[in-house]
Design a protein around this motif. Sequence first.
Motif, short mmCIF file in Angstrom:
data_model
loop_
_atom_site.label_atom_id
_atom_site.label_comp_id
_atom_site.label_asym_id
_atom_site.label_seq_id
_atom_site.Cartn_x
_atom_site.Cartn_y
_atom_site.Cartn_z
N GLU A 40 13.61 9.36 11.61
CA GLU A 40 11.53 9.05 10.88
C GLU A 40 11.33 8.35 10.28
O GLU A 40 11.89 7.62 9.22
CB GLU A 40 11.11 10.86 10.48
N LYS A 41 10.24 6.94 10.37
CA LYS A 41 9.83 6.29 9.80
C LYS A 41 8.53 6.75 8.62
O LYS A 41 7.49 7.33 8.87
CB LYS A 41 10.09 5.09 10.66
N LEU A 42 8.91 6.71 7.50
CA LEU A 42 7.40 6.97 6.73
C LEU A 42 6.24 6.10 6.91
O LEU A 42 6.45 4.90 7.33
CB LEU A 42 8.24 6.31 4.95
N ASP A 43 5.71 7.35 6.87
CA ASP A 43 4.09 6.31 6.75
C ASP A 43 3.84 5.71 5.68
O ASP A 43 3.39 6.07 4.57
CB ASP A 43 3.25 7.63 7.54
N LEU A 44 3.96 4.23 5.74
CA LEU A 44 3.51 3.54 4.19
C LEU A 44 2.47 4.05 3.53
O LEU A 44 2.31 3.93 2.54
CB LEU A 44 3.53 2.02 4.98
N THR A 45 1.50 4.15 4.98
CA THR A 45 0.38 4.39 3.96
C THR A 45 -0.53 5.52 2.78
O THR A 45 -1.11 5.91 1.98
CB THR A 45 -1.07 4.64 5.09
N THR A 46 1.07 6.54 3.05
CA THR A 46 1.41 7.63 1.64
C THR A 46 1.94 7.22 0.88
O THR A 46 1.62 7.93 -0.12
CB THR A 46 1.50 8.74 3.33
N ILE A 47 2.50 6.05 0.73
CA ILE A 47 3.21 6.39 0.21
C ILE A 47 2.93 6.05 -1.06
O ILE A 47 2.07 5.44 -1.70
CB ILE A 47 4.92 5.28 0.15
N PRO A 48 3.59 6.69 -2.55
CA PRO A 48 3.18 5.93 -3.61
C PRO A 48 3.55 5.07 -4.44
O PRO A 48 4.49 4.38 -4.30
CB PRO A 48 3.97 8.06 -4.71
N SER A 49 1.91 4.84 -5.35
CA SER A 49 2.99 3.71 -5.73
C SER A 49 4.21 3.54 -6.90
O SER A 49 4.63 4.04 -8.00
CB SER A 49 1.90 2.21 -6.82
N PRO A 50 5.30 2.04 -6.87
CA PRO A 50 5.81 1.65 -7.74
C PRO A 50 5.81 1.03 -8.54
O PRO A 50 6.63 0.71 -9.15
CB PRO A 50 6.82 1.39 -6.48
N TYR A 51 4.72 0.55 -8.92
CA TYR A 51 4.29 -0.07 -9.93
C TYR A 51 3.91 0.24 -11.23
O TYR A 51 3.62 -0.25 -12.56
CB TYR A 51 3.22 -1.16 -9.49
N ARG A 52 4.00 1.76 -11.45
CA ARG A 52 2.96 3.07 -12.39
C ARG A 52 3.74 3.61 -13.30
O ARG A 52 3.54 4.44 -14.49
CB ARG A 52 1.69 3.84 -11.94
N PHE A 53 5.24 2.72 -13.42
CA PHE A 53 5.98 3.51 -14.50
C PHE A 53 5.09 3.41 -15.90
O PHE A 53 5.75 1.56 -16.28
CB PHE A 53 7.56 3.53 -13.67
N LYS A 54 5.44 3.72 -16.76
CA LYS A 54 5.39 3.47 -18.38
C LYS A 54 6.53 1.95 -19.06
O LYS A 54 6.41 2.01 -19.60
CB LYS A 54 5.17 4.41 -19.17
N GLU A 55 7.84 3.13 -18.42
CA GLU A 55 9.06 2.20 -19.43
C GLU A 55 8.89 0.49 -18.84
O GLU A 55 9.60 0.27 -18.98
CB GLU A 55 10.00 3.10 -18.34
N ASP A 56 8.09 0.45 -17.06
CA ASP A 56 8.01 -1.48 -16.88
C ASP A 56 7.51 -1.45 -18.16
O ASP A 56 7.29 -3.33 -18.01
CB ASP A 56 7.57 -0.77 -15.61
N LEU A 57 6.30 -1.52 -18.23
CA LEU A 57 5.36 -2.27 -18.43
C LEU A 57 5.73 -3.68 -19.57
O LEU A 57 4.97 -4.39 -19.97
CB LEU A 57 4.31 -1.01 -19.91
N PRO A 58 6.85 -2.93 -20.97
CA PRO A 58 7.16 -4.30 -21.45
C PRO A 58 7.58 -5.53 -20.91
O PRO A 58 8.13 -6.08 -21.39
CB PRO A 58 7.76 -3.62 -22.57
#
Length: 580
Positions: A153-171
């Motif tokens: 099965e291939k993922l429906d890319l329009t439903t995939i959650p964002s990978p950019y919103r993790f607080k630990e990445d902010l700094p």
Amino acid sequence: MKVVLATLNAKYIHTNLGIRYIKAYAQPEYEIELAEYTIKDPSMNIITDLYKKKPKIVGFSCYIWNIEQTIEVIQMYKKIDPNVTIFIGGPEVSYDVQYWLDRVKEVDVVVVGEGEITVKNLIKAIDNGEDFSKISGIGYRDNGLNIVRPQTEKLDLTTIPSPYRFKEDLPFLSKRIQYIETSRGCPFNCQFCLSSIEVGVRYFNREVIKDDIRYLMANGAKVFKFVDRTFNISRSYAMDMFQFLIDEHVEGTVFQFEITGDIMRPEVIEFLNENAPKGLFRFEIGVQSTNDATNELVMRRQNFEKLCRTVTLVRDGEKIDQHLDLIAGLPEEDYQSFRQTFNDVFALRPEELQLGFLKMLRGTGVRLRAHEHDYVYMDYAPYEVLGNNILSFEDIVKIKQVEDVLEKYWNDHRTNNTIEYLIENEFESPFDFFQLFGSYWEERGWSRIGHQLEDLFKRLDEFLNHYSIKNGKITKDIMKVDYYLNHKYKPRKPWWDESTDNDFSKRIYKQILEQPEFLSKEFLALNLNEKELYKHTMVELLSFDIEHFLQTNEYRTGSYAMLIFFSPKTLKPSFFTLEV
């Protein structure tokens, strides 16, 4: 249950997008901790840090640049914690699963292809104490036998959650490259590329991507690299994204794209030349080879005439920097053919020309048919070619010599004017200049030591003296101009041995102070007093009119004095001519 996704990036400034997509997709059912290291980190430091996290499951993202060290880490860590479940995934391990299961016994599972759904199912099975028989997209062992279950099965890319919103990445957003994926797959079938194995192109929700880019910019991200294999495959999609970035970018941000040059429409480039701020966009264009027979063998359709049109329009627009790629070692491209490819592409004068060497990646067509061209290549990553039926290892060594000086003298833009003059007036072709200089560089042992700016000019001068070029005087004067162009401030001591005669300098300064009108209106507008003149300028005897050259690229020879003003405000040198 503690789950850690780890990877070894090539550099600290890199960010692994894949493990972030998996983390985002696994939430909220499973909370995954990310652990990023670099290939320069000692393996003991990596396993010590992992051990402190006490994971029950550890996954590693694998690429050709990190696989060998990743294996070392895995084997050491399994000795410390035999009960941990270790899985690996990524492009390096997806296309030869049997090999990795046989080679690395410490690995429990190999994830095949896209990892979001598969890893979540794998974690769920381990958490529930279930076997792996119902999970697609994995390889594992059962009673000593290797079991490989293809991805179904291939993922429906329009439903995939964002990978950019993790607080630990902010700094870290302002310190690292942000990788943006707007599509997966590639429409082309180049046999040296892993993308040729995937079928079809799927797109993410572009409005979600735009929101992610806004969020990243608002939190300090400056450098964005789109990882789509062919960003401009859909003109409407690319134009919409270009317009968005032009309209909403934050000052100082840079966006880089991989584009296919021969399918880029002229009206798109004209739009960018008219509307994009200078330096906002950067294009990476894979040329690889201009040999039609070679391109046909690797199933690479390319219209070089249209590609040249694209590169030229972009270059002449002076808004977008271009990085062009070549690959040495492709089928039926011998040394002379590659020389022609290099000269064809260098004629376009890209801001950067990357000279790479064919990697025989697992699963690609060139590797599967390596015997047809008698390929010899490295057994372990990066699987670089060592020779084939028409390109010897000796030829490859010679081309590597070209690569070394190309990077230092062209891609770093320290000697642009000098190189232009040399390849037009002293050497048969650009490739011949870089080859001869590269061979001399290697013979002198310079490839094994570091180089300051002055060293680079001294070594080029030594080579040119050894080569006995026809127009040594004017060449050295051009090198002096290039040297000063590399400085923000007045240098204390130039690289050349002979110095300008003091009496000559005094006479020129005296003339300038008494009759400044002999210089241009631009100089008069500086309104320098005597103290500023001596503090921020230098005088050199020159064999051509520097102002005329900078305006026309023509050398009007004669006897001239060159005055260089190092502005403390703009931190850029300005050049003025006085005929003597």
